[in-house]
Structure formats: structure tokens, C-alpha cells
Motif scaffolding. Structure first.
Motif, PDB file in Angstrom:
ATOM      1  N   ARG A  97       0.883  -1.140   0.053  1.00 53.17           N
ATOM      2  CA  ARG A  97       0.015  -0.159   0.077  1.00 53.17           C
ATOM      3  C   ARG A  97       0.827   1.152   0.025  1.00 53.17           C
ATOM      4  O   ARG A  97       1.707   1.313   1.002  1.00 53.17           O
ATOM      5  CB  ARG A  97      -0.881   0.125   1.260  1.00 53.17           C
ATOM      6  N   ILE A  98       0.612   1.937  -0.820  1.00 51.38           N
ATOM      7  CA  ILE A  98       1.535   3.314  -0.971  1.00 51.38           C
ATOM      8  C   ILE A  98       0.862   4.796  -1.251  1.00 51.38           C
ATOM      9  O   ILE A  98      -0.279   4.771  -1.279  1.00 51.38           O
ATOM     10  CB  ILE A  98       2.350   3.118  -2.497  1.00 51.38           C
ATOM     11  N   LYS A  99       1.533   5.805  -0.809  1.00 52.29           N
ATOM     12  CA  LYS A  99       1.225   7.144  -0.961  1.00 52.29           C
ATOM     13  C   LYS A  99       2.016   7.703  -2.119  1.00 52.29           C
ATOM     14  O   LYS A  99       3.246   7.566  -2.132  1.00 52.29           O
ATOM     15  CB  LYS A  99       1.242   7.948   0.324  1.00 52.29           C
ATOM     16  N   LYS A 100       1.489   8.304  -3.101  1.00 54.53           N
ATOM     17  CA  LYS A 100       2.077   8.774  -4.297  1.00 54.53           C
ATOM     18  C   LYS A 100       1.325   9.796  -4.821  1.00 54.53           C
ATOM     19  O   LYS A 100       0.116   9.932  -5.211  1.00 54.53           O
ATOM     20  CB  LYS A 100       2.125   7.634  -5.280  1.00 54.53           C
ATOM     21  N   LYS A 101       1.976  11.039  -5.445  1.00 53.01           N
ATOM     22  CA  LYS A 101       1.455  12.009  -6.145  1.00 53.01           C
ATOM     23  C   LYS A 101       1.387  11.507  -7.510  1.00 53.01           C
ATOM     24  O   LYS A 101       2.189  11.111  -8.409  1.00 53.01           O
ATOM     25  CB  LYS A 101       2.257  13.206  -5.823  1.00 53.01           C
ATOM     26  N   VAL A 102      -0.019  11.859  -8.140  1.00 52.28           N
ATOM     27  CA  VAL A 102      -0.077  11.575  -9.521  1.00 52.28           C
ATOM     28  C   VAL A 102      -0.317  12.779 -10.097  1.00 52.28           C
ATOM     29  O   VAL A 102      -1.343  13.454  -9.383  1.00 52.28           O
ATOM     30  CB  VAL A 102      -1.235  10.377  -9.711  1.00 52.28           C
ATOM     31  N   PRO A 103      -0.289  12.861 -11.318  1.00 52.49           N
ATOM     32  CA  PRO A 103      -0.620  14.290 -12.265  1.00 52.49           C
ATOM     33  C   PRO A 103      -2.112  14.352 -12.414  1.00 52.49           C
ATOM     34  O   PRO A 103      -2.900  13.015 -12.712  1.00 52.49           O
ATOM     35  CB  PRO A 103       0.222  14.414 -13.439  1.00 52.49           C
ATOM     36  N   LEU A 104      -2.772  15.364 -12.710  1.00 51.49           N
ATOM     37  CA  LEU A 104      -4.178  15.546 -13.084  1.00 51.49           C
ATOM     38  C   LEU A 104      -4.010  15.931 -14.815  1.00 51.49           C
ATOM     39  O   LEU A 104      -3.310  16.832 -15.160  1.00 51.49           O
ATOM     40  CB  LEU A 104      -4.829  16.702 -12.472  1.00 51.49           C
ATOM     41  N   HIS A 105      -4.852  15.249 -15.472  1.00 48.49           N
ATOM     42  CA  HIS A 105      -5.095  15.548 -16.789  1.00 48.49           C
ATOM     43  C   HIS A 105      -6.285  16.010 -17.032  1.00 48.49           C
ATOM     44  O   HIS A 105      -7.458  15.366 -16.698  1.00 48.49           O
ATOM     45  CB  HIS A 105      -4.808  14.138 -17.874  1.00 48.49           C
ATOM     46  N   ASN A 123      -9.170  28.037 -14.159  1.00 47.51           N
ATOM     47  CA  ASN A 123      -7.891  28.257 -13.437  1.00 47.51           C
ATOM     48  C   ASN A 123      -7.673  26.769 -12.833  1.00 47.51           C
ATOM     49  O   ASN A 123      -8.509  26.607 -12.119  1.00 47.51           O
ATOM     50  CB  ASN A 123      -7.880  29.417 -12.183  1.00 47.51           C
ATOM     51  N   HIS A 124      -6.624  26.156 -13.162  1.00 44.70           N
ATOM     52  CA  HIS A 124      -5.975  24.822 -12.805  1.00 44.70           C
ATOM     53  C   HIS A 124      -5.425  25.256 -11.469  1.00 44.70           C
ATOM     54  O   HIS A 124      -4.249  25.523 -11.216  1.00 44.70           O
ATOM     55  CB  HIS A 124      -5.234  24.019 -13.669  1.00 44.70           C
ATOM     56  N   VAL A 125      -6.335  24.798 -10.140  1.00 47.04           N
ATOM     57  CA  VAL A 125      -5.709  25.460  -8.774  1.00 47.04           C
ATOM     58  C   VAL A 125      -4.816  24.201  -8.616  1.00 47.04           C
ATOM     59  O   VAL A 125      -3.613  24.494  -7.855  1.00 47.04           O
ATOM     60  CB  VAL A 125      -6.881  25.488  -7.802  1.00 47.04           C
ATOM     61  N   ALA A 126      -4.821  22.963  -8.850  1.00 47.39           N
ATOM     62  CA  ALA A 126      -4.044  21.955  -8.556  1.00 47.39           C
ATOM     63  C   ALA A 126      -3.545  21.184  -9.961  1.00 47.39           C
ATOM     64  O   ALA A 126      -4.379  21.154 -10.842  1.00 47.39           O
ATOM     65  CB  ALA A 126      -4.840  20.858  -7.602  1.00 47.39           C
ATOM     66  N   THR A 127      -2.508  20.705  -9.782  1.00 47.52           N
ATOM     67  CA  THR A 127      -1.846  20.048 -11.046  1.00 47.52           C
ATOM     68  C   THR A 127      -1.649  18.805 -10.536  1.00 47.52           C
ATOM     69  O   THR A 127      -1.457  17.782 -11.724  1.00 47.52           O
ATOM     70  CB  THR A 127      -0.626  20.636 -11.636  1.00 47.52           C
ATOM     71  N   GLU A 128      -1.712  17.964  -9.555  1.00 42.35           N
ATOM     72  CA  GLU A 128      -1.459  16.932  -9.127  1.00 42.35           C
ATOM     73  C   GLU A 128      -2.053  16.627  -7.729  1.00 42.35           C
ATOM     74  O   GLU A 128      -2.249  17.572  -6.934  1.00 42.35           O
ATOM     75  CB  GLU A 128      -0.024  16.487  -8.801  1.00 42.35           C
ATOM     76  N   LEU A 129      -2.277  15.392  -7.305  1.00 42.60           N
ATOM     77  CA  LEU A 129      -2.954  15.020  -6.189  1.00 42.60           C
ATOM     78  C   LEU A 129      -2.227  13.800  -5.528  1.00 42.60           C
ATOM     79  O   LEU A 129      -1.679  12.953  -6.223  1.00 42.60           O
ATOM     80  CB  LEU A 129      -4.332  14.597  -6.374  1.00 42.60           C
ATOM     81  N   GLU A 130      -2.088  13.729  -4.418  1.00 44.78           N
ATOM     82  CA  GLU A 130      -1.447  12.891  -3.690  1.00 44.78           C
ATOM     83  C   GLU A 130      -2.560  11.857  -3.097  1.00 44.78           C
ATOM     84  O   GLU A 130      -3.583  12.036  -2.664  1.00 44.78           O
ATOM     85  CB  GLU A 130      -0.834  13.118  -2.176  1.00 44.78           C
ATOM     86  N   ILE A 131      -2.484  10.510  -3.649  1.00 38.40           N
ATOM     87  CA  ILE A 131      -3.245   9.313  -3.382  1.00 38.40           C
ATOM     88  C   ILE A 131      -2.773   8.405  -2.652  1.00 38.40           C
ATOM     89  O   ILE A 131      -1.622   8.048  -2.577  1.00 38.40           O
ATOM     90  CB  ILE A 131      -3.820   8.894  -4.551  1.00 38.40           C
ATOM     91  N   GLU A 132      -3.639   7.563  -2.110  1.00 44.07           N
ATOM     92  CA  GLU A 132      -3.434   6.145  -1.195  1.00 44.07           C
ATOM     93  C   GLU A 132      -4.072   5.098  -1.890  1.00 44.07           C
ATOM     94  O   GLU A 132      -5.235   4.979  -1.971  1.00 44.07           O
ATOM     95  CB  GLU A 132      -3.649   6.268  -0.026  1.00 44.07           C
ATOM     96  N   CYS A 133      -3.273   3.914  -2.242  1.00 46.67           N
ATOM     97  CA  CYS A 133      -3.744   2.832  -2.963  1.00 46.67           C
ATOM     98  C   CYS A 133      -2.847   1.716  -3.007  1.00 46.67           C
ATOM     99  O   CYS A 133      -1.687   1.744  -2.467  1.00 46.67           O
ATOM    100  CB  CYS A 133      -4.352   3.126  -4.335  1.00 46.67           C
ATOM    101  N   LEU A 134      -3.261   0.378  -3.465  1.00 49.44           N
ATOM    102  CA  LEU A 134      -2.176  -0.668  -3.586  1.00 49.44           C
ATOM    103  C   LEU A 134      -1.574  -0.164  -4.935  1.00 49.44           C
ATOM    104  O   LEU A 134      -2.071   0.336  -5.583  1.00 49.44           O
ATOM    105  CB  LEU A 134      -3.355  -1.885  -3.828  1.00 49.44           C
TER     106      LEU A 134
END
Length: 213
Positions: A97-105, A123-134
Motif C-alpha cells: 500500500r503506497i502513497k504517491k502524487k499523481v498528475p491531473l489531466h 484556473n487549474h488550482v491543482a496539477t497533481e494529487l497525492e493518493i493512497e492505494c495498492l
């Protein structure tokens, strides 16, 4: 994505310096066993780091004739030169199980009523999000559909369509904004008032004498 790494036997500042001089990058692989000291070809790694998928997907690393699944965790660049100084990888498997930032398209922005009808901006306020998953469920990116945004609206994390096994790491934020409709700023042209030059002293005195007459 696949890449090749080699076992590194020599350690220390001097050994790392010699590696970089030889066009290699020192690194480490940790997790699921003993840490492994590795080295990679600098140019191959440098160009791989330019690819989005290299940062946000499970990688296949060939090391000592065996293939391991790893995740890029960190890398250090020279302060002003285009040189990779060090790289860290983490071993993963399907149960990790990991936490990782992934880009937003962002998609369909040009078809949104805010853009198409009202001629506004998004306005793109965020360009990536940190997620948690397998690790096996890690997406390379998250698609954000802006096609329904209208004037005065914004899109939040809770509006995203995510896999049920993917959780956004909010770190205290309840429902942060991802994108928001904004009004374009119109720059007004300022016209300077004409400058009236003061009469020369000699001419002023002459005019004063004529007025006295």
C-alpha cells in the motif's frame, strides 16, 4: 516502463564522485528486503525523468538478471547543471500500500459553457494529487473533466470520479478546489495627460513687461 540498473559495490563520497565522472548515477532500492546499492546510466535516467509515467507508475527494474517492480521515490539534481546526482526507488508488489502524487489531466475545457459561451477562464488550482492505494492499482494520472463547468462554479476533490480503491490524501483539507472559473482580467490603457512646458525665464520677463505697458 523498464530500465536497467547495476549493482554498486563501492560506496562513499569519493566512489559516488567517480561514478558521476564515468557517466553513472548512484542510487538505492529499499523496501521488501535488504536495501540494494545500485548505479544507472546517467543519460538514460536523465531522459526517463522527463517522462511523466516514470514518476507516477510502477517500473520494471532489471538488476542482476532479475526483474523487480519498483516505484521512483526521490531524485536529486545538481543545483545548476543538468546532472542527476542520486536516485531512490522502492520495491513494491501487489500487496504494497503506497502513497504517491499523481498528475491531473484536464479534458473538455474548451467545451465547457464557461469557456464556450461566457468566454471566461478556468484556473487549474491543482496539477497533481497525492493518493493512497495498492501498488497494483496506482493510476498513471487522474482525468479531470471540465466540460460541465459554468460561470461561478468550481470543481472540488469530491467531484472527481476515482476508483473505489483509490483514496485522496487530504492532509487536513476537507474538500480542496481542483479548478475554478475565473473572469479574465482586462488591462485598462492609461492615457497620460499632456505635459505643458513652462515658458523660459527670459520669455516670461518679456511677456511681463509687455503686459505692464
Amino acid at each position: 516502463m523498464k530500465f536497467v540498473a547495476f549493482e554498486r559495490t563501492l560506496q562513499g563520497t569519493g566512489a559516488s564522485r567517480r561514478l558521476r565522472t564515468a557517466g553513472k548515477v548512484p542510487g538505492i532500492v529499499y523496501g521488501a528486503g535488504e536495501p540494494a546499492q545500485i548505479e544507472l546510466d546517467h543519460n538514460a535516467l536523465f531522459f526517463a525523468l522527463k517522462k511523466e509515467a516514470f514518476h507516477s507508475s510502477i517500473l520494471e527494474m532489471e538488476l542482476g538478471g532479475q526483474t523487480q517492480k519498483v516505484l521512483l521515490r526521490d531524485f536529486q539534481m545538481h543545483p545548476w547543471k543538468q546532472i542527476v546526482l542520486h536516485v531512490d526507488f522502492q520495491r513494491v508488489d501487489e500487496r504494497t500500500r503506497i502513497k504517491k502524487k499523481v498528475p491531473l489531466h484536464f479534458i473538455n475545457e474548451e467545451n465547457s459553457p464557461a469557456i464556450k459561451t461566457d468566454k471566461l477562464l478556468i484556473n487549474h488550482v491543482a496539477t497533481e494529487l497525492e493518493i493512497e492505494c495498492l501498488a497494483a492499482q496506482l493510476p498513471e494520472h487522474i482525468t479531470v473533466d471540465l466540460g460541465t463547468l459554468e460561470k461561478g462554479q468550481s470543481l472540488h476533490v469530491n467531484d472527481l470520479k476515482l476508483d473505489k480503491n483509490v483514496k485522496v490524501v487530504l492532509r487536513g483539507k476537507k474538500n480542496p478546489v481542483i479548478a475554478a472559473v475565473t473572469v479574465p482580467v482586462v488591462e485598462e490603457e492609461v492615457i497620460a495627460a499632456p505635459v505643458v512646458a513652462a515658458p523660459a525665464k527670459g520669455k516670461a520677463k518679456k511677456n511681463e513687461k509687455q503686459n505692464q505697458k
